[in-house]
Scaffold this motif. Structure first.
Motif, PDB file in Angstrom:
ATOM      1  N   GLU A 193       0.652  11.661 -10.193  1.00 30.16           N
ATOM      2  CA  GLU A 193      -0.054  12.946 -10.137  1.00 30.16           C
ATOM      3  C   GLU A 193       0.920  14.106 -10.285  1.00 30.16           C
ATOM      4  O   GLU A 193       0.621  15.122 -10.913  1.00 30.16           O
ATOM      5  N   PHE A 242      -2.807  -1.579 -11.315  1.00 31.43           N
ATOM      6  CA  PHE A 242      -2.979  -1.680  -9.860  1.00 31.43           C
ATOM      7  C   PHE A 242      -3.072  -0.284  -9.272  1.00 31.43           C
ATOM      8  O   PHE A 242      -2.448   0.646  -9.734  1.00 31.43           O
ATOM      9  N   GLU A 243      -3.870  -0.161  -8.229  1.00 33.63           N
ATOM     10  CA  GLU A 243      -4.147   1.148  -7.637  1.00 33.63           C
ATOM     11  C   GLU A 243      -3.997   1.090  -6.127  1.00 33.63           C
ATOM     12  O   GLU A 243      -4.072   0.023  -5.517  1.00 33.63           O
ATOM     13  N   ALA A 244      -3.822   2.277  -5.564  1.00 34.18           N
ATOM     14  CA  ALA A 244      -3.615   2.364  -4.115  1.00 34.18           C
ATOM     15  C   ALA A 244      -4.895   2.048  -3.349  1.00 34.18           C
ATOM     16  O   ALA A 244      -4.865   1.468  -2.277  1.00 34.18           O
ATOM     17  N   HIS A 264      -7.362   5.902 -10.653  1.00 32.83           N
ATOM     18  CA  HIS A 264      -7.029   7.327 -10.614  1.00 32.83           C
ATOM     19  C   HIS A 264      -6.623   7.847 -11.989  1.00 32.83           C
ATOM     20  O   HIS A 264      -6.316   9.024 -12.144  1.00 32.83           O
ATOM     21  N   PRO A 281       0.821  -1.222   0.000  1.00 32.41           N
ATOM     22  CA  PRO A 281       0.000   0.000   0.000  1.00 32.41           C
ATOM     23  C   PRO A 281       0.848   1.263   0.000  1.00 32.41           C
ATOM     24  O   PRO A 281       0.472   2.257  -0.646  1.00 32.41           O
ATOM     25  N   LEU A 338       2.130   1.720  -3.542  1.00 31.70           N
ATOM     26  CA  LEU A 338       1.063   2.139  -4.450  1.00 31.70           C
ATOM     27  C   LEU A 338       0.683   3.596  -4.204  1.00 31.70           C
ATOM     28  O   LEU A 338       0.431   4.347  -5.142  1.00 31.70           O
ATOM     29  N   LYS A 339       0.672   3.987  -2.953  1.00 30.86           N
ATOM     30  CA  LYS A 339       0.416   5.387  -2.610  1.00 30.86           C
ATOM     31  C   LYS A 339       1.477   6.276  -3.245  1.00 30.86           C
ATOM     32  O   LYS A 339       1.153   7.290  -3.876  1.00 30.86           O
ATOM     33  N   THR A 382       0.965   6.526  -7.036  1.00 37.02           N
ATOM     34  CA  THR A 382      -0.106   7.462  -7.388  1.00 37.02           C
ATOM     35  C   THR A 382       0.359   8.906  -7.229  1.00 37.02           C
ATOM     36  O   THR A 382       0.126   9.754  -8.107  1.00 37.02           O
TER      37      THR A 382
END
Lengths: 215, 215
Positions: A130, B84-86, B91, A119, A122-123, A126
């Motif tokens: 962004e 895969f996403e957080a 997003h 996690p 993945l954070k 992201t």
DNA sequence: CGAATAGTTGACCGATGTCAATGAAGGTGG
DNA sequence: CCACCTTCATTGACATCGGTCAACTATTCG
């Protein structure tokens, strides 16, 4: 294009870990290292084998081009985690921005390490993606606005936001020069969107306007 | 600043998965979906619950600003994994660039999923952070050179490199306009660094020079 | 073969970088 | 505690890279 001399102060308060048990302990019983302002936490090319949680202070993660150009890919504030890598080598530099303490969490081959790390990774992914949008497609005002919005959110959404880093750090994070960062701050100030309490502390006067500017 | 109309062609060859066993199978027994050029694989805001492996074709991952500005954060070629996403929401947008097939790998609560996903996430994180350096601190020539070097490496380091994406895609990936991308291609061609076999296929004539330009 | 789309090229403009001077802040030693 | 010095930030003048707009060319697809 500005050059850096990587000040390897690297305070040897590394002393705190004299070959520990090789098990990951979720309780905060891991060693804490202290770093003065500007000290290197790890360098690109170094062997990676741990990740880090900021206890207090702030950390910048960056990369350098051959001619000294620097891109800061992330700032990490108290409570945030950094330092995990795809392989066993660090691909970036990590430096304490101010006097900083980090809890060192040694990696083990343990099975559930990945479940904890995923996690976070993945954070981070992201966030980085962004940030790509900001660097690739936003102008100077939008970048600074987005930065301030982000910093405000990470500090609990208060009106007053502390900026632990210098204008140069902000510039190297946003892909701008210090002069442009400074000019944008002045413009935001003149528009009444923010107020400079001190160099490292701003107050957001028009939150909506700021959000709007960050697109 | 150019606008987009998200062409939601979304071929319903989704049909291939009629409620599968809820276990992750490393063997390639997962459903494969086909997408024609320009078709949406998933959209920002959609529920995420799977990740994807490109069988053939190419995929772009991107995000849009309110006014239509687009930033492509990644391209994915055959063999690569994405999606895969957080959290449980996408997003970003994912679109097939050309006729593309992706193997859909459903996420399970399984413990070892994270062990498989973590290296992919970390790889993606490193790639994104390296891309930040390109967008934040490199000029147009360096960006295009870095892009070509990357594409060449991902295609086995051959002299001939296929570019499945349009100039506009390249521009939106590198934070440049199509005109600038085109001009840089021409400059590289005039310098004898590359040769354009066709619009979507180049040959690298001076590999060292190209590497050097990408810094 | 012709139309639509994609790419290239040129002229010009503007946002941001560069260079330089000034001003403010913070740390150190007298 | 103050003065000095160093570092950091701000501001201005100017240069430049890349964006915008527009015309032209090439390619692809019907």
């Amino acid at each position: 294009m500005h050059a850096y001399t990587a000040s390897r102060i690297s305070l040897s308060s590394h002393s705190a870990q004299p070959s520990l048990p090789d098990a990951f302990d979720p309780a905060p019983l891991q060693p804490v290292s202290f770093f003065p302002a500007g000290a290197e936490i790890y360098a690109q090319g170094e062997k990676a084998g741990a990740f880090y949680q900021v206890e207090f202070g702030a950390v910048r993660i960056y990369r350098l081009l051959a001619d000294g150009r620097r891109q800061i890919s992330a700032f990490h504030l108290a409570g945030e985690t950094f330092g995990f890598e795809a392989d066993t080598t660090h691909h970036f530099f990590a430096e304490a921005i101010n006097a900083t303490a980090v809890r060192v969490l040694r990696l083990t081959a343990g099975a559930d390490i990945s479940r904890q790390l995923l996690p976070l990774a993945l954070k981070g992914l992201t966030r980085a993606q962004e940030h790509l949008l900001v660097l690739g497609r936003q102008n100077a005002i939008e970048r600074v606005a987005a930065f301030l919005v982000d910093m405000a959110e990470r500090q609990g959404g208060l009106r007053q936001v502390e900026l632990p880093m210098s204008r140069m750090d902000i510039g190297d994070y946003l892909g701008l020069t210090i002069e442009t960062v400074s000019r944008v701050f002045t413009r935001l100030k003149d528009k009444g969107v923010i107020r400079l309490l001190s160099l490292r502390s701003i107050e957001i006067l028009k939150n909506d306007a700021l959000h709007c500017m960050s697109e």
